[in-house]
Design an enzyme around this catalytic site. Sequence first.
Site, short mmCIF file in Angstrom:
data_model
loop_
_atom_site.label_atom_id
_atom_site.label_comp_id
_atom_site.label_asym_id
_atom_site.label_seq_id
_atom_site.Cartn_x
_atom_site.Cartn_y
_atom_site.Cartn_z
N LYS A 1 11.32 -13.69 -52.47
CA LYS A 1 11.80 -12.83 -53.56
C LYS A 1 10.62 -12.44 -54.47
O LYS A 1 10.44 -11.28 -54.79
CB LYS A 1 12.88 -13.56 -54.36
CG LYS A 1 13.40 -12.76 -55.52
CD LYS A 1 14.52 -13.48 -56.25
CE LYS A 1 14.89 -12.69 -57.51
NZ LYS A 1 15.96 -13.33 -58.28
N GLU B 1 3.86 -21.88 -50.93
CA GLU B 1 4.10 -22.24 -49.53
C GLU B 1 4.09 -20.99 -48.65
O GLU B 1 3.44 -20.94 -47.60
CB GLU B 1 5.46 -22.95 -49.39
CG GLU B 1 5.53 -24.34 -49.97
CD GLU B 1 5.90 -24.37 -51.44
OE1 GLU B 1 5.75 -23.33 -52.12
OE2 GLU B 1 6.33 -25.44 -51.92
N GLY C 1 17.65 -16.29 -55.54
CA GLY C 1 17.07 -16.70 -54.26
C GLY C 1 18.08 -17.40 -53.36
O GLY C 1 18.20 -17.11 -52.17
N ARG C 2 18.84 -18.34 -53.93
CA ARG C 2 19.78 -19.12 -53.09
C ARG C 2 21.04 -18.34 -52.76
O ARG C 2 21.93 -18.86 -52.08
CB ARG C 2 20.09 -20.47 -53.76
CG ARG C 2 20.55 -20.38 -55.19
CD ARG C 2 20.53 -21.75 -55.88
NE ARG C 2 20.80 -21.65 -57.31
CZ ARG C 2 19.88 -21.41 -58.24
NH1 ARG C 2 18.62 -21.23 -57.90
NH2 ARG C 2 20.21 -21.36 -59.51
N GLU D 1 20.55 -26.87 -56.92
CA GLU D 1 19.64 -26.03 -57.70
C GLU D 1 20.44 -25.20 -58.72
O GLU D 1 19.95 -24.87 -59.78
CB GLU D 1 18.81 -25.11 -56.79
CG GLU D 1 17.56 -24.57 -57.47
CD GLU D 1 16.64 -23.77 -56.56
OE1 GLU D 1 17.02 -22.66 -56.17
OE2 GLU D 1 15.55 -24.26 -56.23
N HIS E 1 28.17 -42.40 -36.65
CA HIS E 1 27.44 -43.52 -36.06
C HIS E 1 26.21 -43.87 -36.88
O HIS E 1 25.31 -44.56 -36.41
CB HIS E 1 27.05 -43.18 -34.62
CG HIS E 1 28.25 -42.95 -33.76
ND1 HIS E 1 28.91 -43.96 -33.11
CD2 HIS E 1 28.96 -41.82 -33.51
CE1 HIS E 1 29.96 -43.47 -32.46
NE2 HIS E 1 30.01 -42.16 -32.70
N LYS F 1 5.33 -27.23 -59.83
CA LYS F 1 4.47 -26.17 -59.27
C LYS F 1 3.18 -26.06 -60.07
O LYS F 1 2.08 -25.96 -59.51
CB LYS F 1 5.20 -24.82 -59.34
CG LYS F 1 6.37 -24.65 -58.39
CD LYS F 1 6.92 -23.22 -58.53
CE LYS F 1 8.23 -23.04 -57.80
NZ LYS F 1 8.85 -21.74 -58.02
O1 F6P Z 1 11.20 -23.20 -56.18
C1 F6P Z 1 12.51 -22.76 -56.24
C2 F6P Z 1 12.64 -21.34 -55.77
O2 F6P Z 1 12.34 -20.48 -56.80
C3 F6P Z 1 14.04 -21.10 -55.23
O3 F6P Z 1 14.94 -20.82 -56.21
C4 F6P Z 1 13.78 -20.00 -54.26
O4 F6P Z 1 14.83 -19.84 -53.38
C5 F6P Z 1 12.51 -20.47 -53.62
O5 F6P Z 1 11.78 -21.04 -54.68
C6 F6P Z 1 11.70 -19.42 -52.93
O6 F6P Z 1 11.31 -18.40 -53.81
P1 F6P Z 1 10.76 -17.03 -53.26
O7 F6P Z 1 11.85 -16.40 -52.47
O8 F6P Z 1 10.41 -16.23 -54.48
O9 F6P Z 1 9.56 -17.32 -52.41
#
Ligand code: F6P
Length: 522
Positions: free
Chosen positions: A206, A212, A263-264, A349, A380, A489
Amino acid sequence: MSMTIRCDQTPTWPLLEAHFAIQGRHLDMRRAFERDAGRFAHFSQSAPHVFADLSKNLWDQDTETLLLELARDCGVERHRDAMLGGQAINTTEDRAVLHTLLRRPAGLRLPGDVPENAQRLADVHATLDAMLAYAEQVRADAAITDVVNIGIGGSDLGPHMAVRALAQFHVPGKRFHFVSNVDGHELSDLLQGLRPANTLFLVASKTFTTTETMTNARSALAWFSGRGGRDVGRHFVALTTNIGAAADLGITTTFGFWDWVGGRYSLWSAIGLPVAIAVGAQGFRDLLAGGHAMDEHFRTAPLARNLPVRLGLLDVWYRNFHGFTSRCIAPYHAALGRYSAYLQQLEMESNGKRVDHQGRVLPYATSPVLWGEPGTNGQHAFFQMLHQGRDVLPLEIVAVRQASHGLAGHQPKVLANALAQTQALMVGKSGADGHRHFPGNRPSTFLLLESLTPASLGALIALQEHRVFVDGSLWGINSFDQWGVELGKVLARDLEARLESGDVAGLDGSTAGLLDRLRGAV
Ligand code: F6P
């Protein structure tokens, strides 16, 4: 701005406390079924694509009546309408919350009077049409054998869960991969089996700033050119609200979305492109239609027959009166292997918050811990604790009536096991000694889909989204921000530089000591 009234500040809250103390905490479901022949009929219901049995839970009609009153006191319906109408209910970021718009049929006017909604809906459909046309093009492109989604959190969990869930609908000849972790082992292992000419990378973020995803995207780009890959425009696509940042990275094939998609909650947007490639344009439209059907149920069903509302009320009853700290999620379908992980982000979240809309510390608990594994595997492993542990851990099953494979004898076993768990948890068994004794009266919810299709999956996900919304509305919190992820972060950026320099000035003793160890300096 629409906000709910906090549950503890309503006239019904003390009534619920009294009801819990006198009656609720002592409820025995076995006696309740004996007393009330209509209990199953009352506490089960249909909603689009989902049948739900809530009768094996620790409540009765008196409890439910009070909980429904609580929802009215809190203003859940008004808040729901504010969300669906596009008001900026995400107050800490001053944003609308309009993931429901992403699954709304073209031209269908929104409730409410936010003037920009018509343009927003037109933009949604223009992007959707372009994205689905592109998905069809990729599906027809035999040279692309591997589709790699690079994203994390909401840019990974939703599409990953849905692509896996809908495996039986996949286009033949393509493999789908999901890389989320900044740990290079994940990407490195995957790249070993790929060839640039046959690979399509979807960089999903987003913000297009997430460490990452940016780290993995840069490494994928470097691998691509290092292995003689040509034409980044054909092999890399960005799914983002930040088209400029994607261009800076050299990615010019893009599908956008908007800040009013959390995002979620973004599976329904361009973030869903891997799903669209896997199941095709019609499959993706069916997913949206299933979600929209649940939106309409949530918008129009009376509270007493409104499934997201009933689930949300039960959540609050369990968390704040019974004090249950977690919910175990057990999908009885192997393709729902990422469903629990997806729900973890959605609930935890969204509702893992400690202050209300005004920033005041809450006097009660919010999100439970969600966890789980597909049945029958969980049986199990950790179900022992559900049956005989000291803690009561509500179980939520999702079962799918019709299997999509042709293997004889499996599906009756799956369904019988799902049913047996809910039965055993409630009925219990008196044993010869304590070891063999099952106390019973342990709660479970049973959600049933007829079959696992794009439409039923869409409805199931939207059901869970709206239930999370109801939880947050009752708790009086903002379910749509996530400030709690920021501090880590920032500190990780600082420590990354210190790992290089060795500077430990100002760090606490443990962090400094570990930093030295991590640098190999001791
Ligand atoms: O670190 C949390 C977050 O902001 C989530 O809410 C989001 O889904 C995820 O990181 C990834 O964010 P982006 O889509 O901006 O890379």
